[in-house]
Design a protein around this motif. Structure first.
Motif, PDB file in Angstrom:
ATOM      1  N   ARG A 109      -3.721   2.786  -3.773  1.00 22.80           N
ATOM      2  CA  ARG A 109      -4.412   2.693  -2.685  1.00 22.80           C
ATOM      3  C   ARG A 109      -3.972   3.503  -1.525  1.00 22.80           C
ATOM      4  O   ARG A 109      -2.919   3.656  -1.467  1.00 22.80           O
ATOM      5  CB  ARG A 109      -4.688   1.082  -2.277  1.00 22.80           C
ATOM      6  CG  ARG A 109      -5.476   0.913  -0.922  1.00 22.80           C
ATOM      7  CD  ARG A 109      -5.693  -0.472  -0.696  1.00 22.80           C
ATOM      8  NE  ARG A 109      -6.708  -0.562   0.513  1.00 22.80           N
ATOM      9  CZ  ARG A 109      -7.090  -1.581   0.823  1.00 22.80           C
ATOM     10  NH1 ARG A 109      -7.056  -2.813   0.318  1.00 22.80           N
ATOM     11  NH2 ARG A 109      -8.005  -1.487   1.937  1.00 22.80           N
ATOM     12  N   ALA A 114       0.825  -1.019  -0.085  1.00 21.85           N
ATOM     13  CA  ALA A 114      -0.117   0.020  -0.015  1.00 21.85           C
ATOM     14  C   ALA A 114       0.816   1.267  -0.039  1.00 21.85           C
ATOM     15  O   ALA A 114       0.526   2.089  -0.726  1.00 21.85           O
ATOM     16  CB  ALA A 114      -1.000  -0.038   1.178  1.00 21.85           C
ATOM     17  N   ARG A 173      -9.705   3.482   0.126  1.00 23.96           N
ATOM     18  CA  ARG A 173      -9.957   4.057  -1.191  1.00 23.96           C
ATOM     19  C   ARG A 173      -9.058   3.792  -2.028  1.00 23.96           C
ATOM     20  O   ARG A 173      -7.835   3.608  -1.829  1.00 23.96           O
ATOM     21  CB  ARG A 173     -10.196   5.592  -0.893  1.00 23.96           C
ATOM     22  CG  ARG A 173     -11.405   6.114  -0.154  1.00 23.96           C
ATOM     23  CD  ARG A 173     -11.433   7.529  -0.144  1.00 23.96           C
ATOM     24  NE  ARG A 173     -11.621   8.145  -1.518  1.00 23.96           N
ATOM     25  CZ  ARG A 173     -11.513   9.588  -1.796  1.00 23.96           C
ATOM     26  NH1 ARG A 173     -11.510  10.325  -0.697  1.00 23.96           N
ATOM     27  NH2 ARG A 173     -11.694   9.866  -2.817  1.00 23.96           N
ATOM     28  N   TYR A 174      -9.494   3.748  -3.473  1.00 18.05           N
ATOM     29  CA  TYR A 174      -8.285   3.626  -4.264  1.00 18.05           C
ATOM     30  C   TYR A 174      -8.627   4.804  -5.319  1.00 18.05           C
ATOM     31  O   TYR A 174      -9.698   5.569  -5.580  1.00 18.05           O
ATOM     32  CB  TYR A 174      -9.007   2.355  -5.534  1.00 18.05           C
ATOM     33  CG  TYR A 174      -8.730   0.890  -4.761  1.00 18.05           C
ATOM     34  CD1 TYR A 174      -7.511   0.342  -4.607  1.00 18.05           C
ATOM     35  CD2 TYR A 174      -9.879   0.619  -4.081  1.00 18.05           C
ATOM     36  CE1 TYR A 174      -7.275  -0.703  -4.052  1.00 18.05           C
ATOM     37  CE2 TYR A 174      -9.598  -0.845  -3.614  1.00 18.05           C
ATOM     38  CZ  TYR A 174      -8.453  -1.337  -3.532  1.00 18.05           C
ATOM     39  OH  TYR A 174      -8.324  -2.435  -2.814  1.00 18.05           O
ATOM     40  N   THR A 192     -13.839   4.437  -5.663  1.00 14.79           N
ATOM     41  CA  THR A 192     -12.660   4.565  -6.567  1.00 14.79           C
ATOM     42  C   THR A 192     -12.711   5.965  -7.052  1.00 14.79           C
ATOM     43  O   THR A 192     -13.775   6.309  -7.541  1.00 14.79           O
ATOM     44  CB  THR A 192     -12.164   3.673  -7.534  1.00 14.79           C
ATOM     45  OG1 THR A 192     -12.091   2.377  -7.222  1.00 14.79           O
ATOM     46  CG2 THR A 192     -11.007   4.001  -8.368  1.00 14.79           C
TER      47      THR A 192
END
Length: 480
Positions: free
Chosen positions: A257, A224, A261-262, A297
């Protein structure tokens, strides 16, 4: 981002989400305080390294729970001028810190276990209180891991997932320590030294469990922090985007990421003569496609103009005009002795001076010939594009004029009828419009030729007409 509900309006940005995450994190801190205190007390009174290692592990869990609570509160803050992508990365960073603390604890536990096994034996006094504390902590850890896991999965929170993973492994490690104490009691009764040494061995097993958990957490956390995209999501998005109508190619898909959230950056190729409005519609479809695969996203779509494989000479001419922000129509191309000759109509601002308008047209024509060497000549008819609303008055119905126009239309057998004739007068100029009916299967090119010829005949018979507009209708949709 287009085509998606705002994050603040979604379940991932709601007040209910924030309240649930903070509540479960706070409860985890309180439980960690109670369990750590009990384990320290029992470990000191019994001298059990297994329980002390569990106390250290629980103490680490307490620190991790506090970090998680802080990170959850910080990550929920909205984006600001200094953090345009929000604060969700705080969760990933807190998980990274927890991983380091876990590994540090493993080093201490392994050091003490090896020392007790080979260099400094410590007498252990297992007690009922030790077993009660261990079983109590297992029950609390089960409750904590279930509660944290439920909220973590509901909101895809990596920080809460890390805590849930910690506490689920605590159940097994506490069970192993209880087993080690039981083996110590059994070893004393059977006078078996290897059973008596089961406590530090159990501590080593706890360390192994922590290393295993840490490696999994470290991998996800580092992924991440280094913006590694979710597994297989990029390929699935690219495959899905190929079904979006109007998309020529997918140039690039990047996914990162932050917390739950993306963020996706998508670059796609569109036909270069696509209108700006159509480009926006395609961007919406691309955004929705990404959202179906990765909900929550934030998608940024960049459209790049591309020359389509099936592009013909008309498309290439219009593409150059579009690049110059000019509107061409009535483009015709003639092939004379193997060389192409282009004729086109071009609309420009009615207030533009002729010299400036001509220079822009000349530059456009030069670019068209440069990209299409097979074109020998280009003739452009420059038209003024109205930019003002002109006041006009409707002229009273002139039955005689209508009869004259219908008589002229009757000269064209392919025009089935003429109706809805309207006359307007604007600045002493007479405008006429009418509807003409044609056969459904008549090609549009033939309809245009007939309409143009009819306009010319109208003006011949009625020179007072300044402009004639003919609206063609198919016979099955004649709305008289």
């Amino acid at each position: 981002m287009t085509g998606l509900p705002a994050i603040s309006d979604s379940v991932f940005g709601s007040d209910a989400m924030r309240a649930e995450k903070r509540m479960v994190a706070a409860n985890s801190v309180l439980a960690a305080v109670a369990i750590t205190s009990l384990k320290v007390f029992v470990g000191v009174t019994t001298g059990s390294l297994g329980i002390l290692s569990e106390a250290a592990h629980s103490g680490l869990d307490l620190i991790a729970a506090v970090i998680t609570l802080i990170s959850v509160r910080l990550s929920d803050k909205p984006a600001d001028a200094d953090h345009q992508y929000g604060h969700e990365k705080v969760e990933n960073f807190s998980a990274f810190i927890e991983t380091g603390l876990l590994l540090l604890t493993c080093v201490v536990i392994v050091y003490e276990a090896v020392k007790r096994l080979f260099f400094h034996h410590v007498h252990i006094e297992p007690s009922l209180a030790a077993f009660l504390v261990l079983f109590f902590s297992m029950a609390v850890d089960f409750w904590r891991s279930r509660a944290l896991g439920r909220i973590a999965n509901k909101y895809d929170s990596q920080a809460l997932q890390a805590d849930a993973l910690h506490f689920s492994t605590d159940i097994w490690s506490s069970g192993v320590v209880a087993l080690g104490l039981g083996l110590v009691i059994l070893g004393r009764r059977l006078h078996s030294q290897w059973l008596i040494d089961a406590d530090p061995i159990a501590a080593l097993f706890v360390a192994g469990v922590i290393v295993f958990v840490s490696s999994r957490l470290a991998r996800r956390t580092i992924d991440a922090l280094l913006d590694r995209g979710p597994a297989d999501a990029r390929n699935r998005i690219i495959a899905a985007l190929h079904s979006v109508e109007g998309l020529l190619e997918v140039d690039r898909v990047r996914i990162r990421r932050a917390g739950n959230r993306y963020f996706a950056d998508v670059s796609v190729g569109l036909a270069r003569n696509v209108t700006f409005q159509r480009s926006g519609q395609v961007a919406d479809e691309v955004t929705n496609t990404v959202y179906r695969i990765l909900p929550n996203t934030d998608v940024v779509v960049r459209s790049v103009p591309r020359a389509a494989i099936a592009e013909n000479i008309f498309d290439r001419v219009r593409a150059v005009a579009t690049r110059h922000n000019l509107n061409v129509h009535d483009v015709s191309v003639q092939d004379l002795d193997g060389r192409l000759h282009v004729e086109q109509h071009l609309e420009m601002d009615e207030q533009l001076p002729l010299k400036q308008a001509h220079d822009r047209v000349t530059n456009m024509e030069a670019e068209i010939r440069g990209e299409n060497p097979e074109i020998a000549s280009i003739l452009t008819h420059i038209e003024s594009e109205p930019a003002t609303i002109e006041p006009g008055t409707r002229v009273e119905r002139d039955a005689q004029l209508e009869d004259r126009l219908k008589t002229i239309a009757a000269e064209f057998p392919e025009i089935l009828d003429t109706h809805d004739i309207k006359v307007k007068q604007v600045r002493d100029r007479v405008y006429v419009s009418c509807h003409c009916t044609f056969a459904d299967e008549l090609p549009l090119s033939r309809v245009h030729d007939l309409s143009t010829a009819l306009e010319s005949r109208f003006k011949q018979e009625a020179p007072e007409l300044f402009r004639v507009l003919i609206h063609p209708e198919p016979s099955t949709d004649n709305r008289r």
